[in-house]
Design a protein around this motif. Structure first.
Motif, mmCIF file in Angstrom:
data_model
loop_
_atom_site.group_PDB
_atom_site.id
_atom_site.type_symbol
_atom_site.label_atom_id
_atom_site.label_comp_id
_atom_site.label_asym_id
_atom_site.label_seq_id
_atom_site.Cartn_x
_atom_site.Cartn_y
_atom_site.Cartn_z
ATOM 1 N N SER A 56 -1.093 -10.610 -6.727
ATOM 2 C CA SER A 56 -1.137 -11.432 -5.531
ATOM 3 C C SER A 56 -2.554 -11.386 -4.977
ATOM 4 O O SER A 56 -3.178 -10.325 -4.935
ATOM 5 C CB SER A 56 -0.135 -10.903 -4.492
ATOM 6 N N ARG A 58 -5.366 -12.785 -1.824
ATOM 7 C CA ARG A 58 -5.543 -13.362 -0.493
ATOM 8 C C ARG A 58 -6.532 -14.522 -0.618
ATOM 9 O O ARG A 58 -7.652 -14.336 -1.074
ATOM 10 C CB ARG A 58 -6.053 -12.336 0.505
ATOM 11 N N ARG A 64 -1.405 -15.313 1.206
ATOM 12 C CA ARG A 64 -1.298 -14.604 -0.069
ATOM 13 C C ARG A 64 -0.701 -15.566 -1.093
ATOM 14 O O ARG A 64 0.173 -16.354 -0.772
ATOM 15 C CB ARG A 64 -0.425 -13.364 0.078
#
Length: 121
Positions: A56, A58, A64
């Motif tokens: 994941s 940002r 996210r």
């Protein structure tokens, strides 16, 4: 030295991505992307890249976003580099800062002429 163009206002360069097959992909040079290289997931799958995991990230907007990672070899001119490629469903191919740094490349953008140059430092 590698030469590219501006496409839709973005600096781009052609990269050959190699998995079980290979394909030339026009990639946006994204100086705001701190990773190596991103591809649309459909391209990674079509090239038969080796899946290695999920993660994941940002994004610049603070959200996210999940991604899948694959092993690939990139060919830029006479340079070859093995990298972990992150994939996004609807993202263009992106070259990030880590790739430029690890390849020791200097980026020159010629806005007026709409040309791009990558050369070894």
């Amino acid at each position: 030295m590698l030469h590219g163009i501006f496409e839709n206002g973005f600096p781009c360069i052609d990269v050959i991505v190699v998995g079980k097959t290979e394909k030339t992909v026009r990639a946006v040079i994204d100086t705001g992307f701190n990773g190596y290289f991103t591809l649309p997931e459909s391209v990674a799958i079509s090239l038969g890249l080796e899946f290695i995991g999920v993660g994941s990230a940002r994004l610049a907007n603070g959200m996210r976003s999940p991604y899948k990672s694959y092993n690939a070899r990139l060919l830029l001119g006479d340079k070859r580099i093995n990298v972990v490629v992150d994939t996004q469903q609807n993202s263009p191919a992106l070259i990030g800062n880590k790739l430029l740094h690890d390849m020791n490349m200097l980026l020159s953008l010629h806005i007026k002429n709409e040309t791009v140059e990558l050369e070894e430092k």
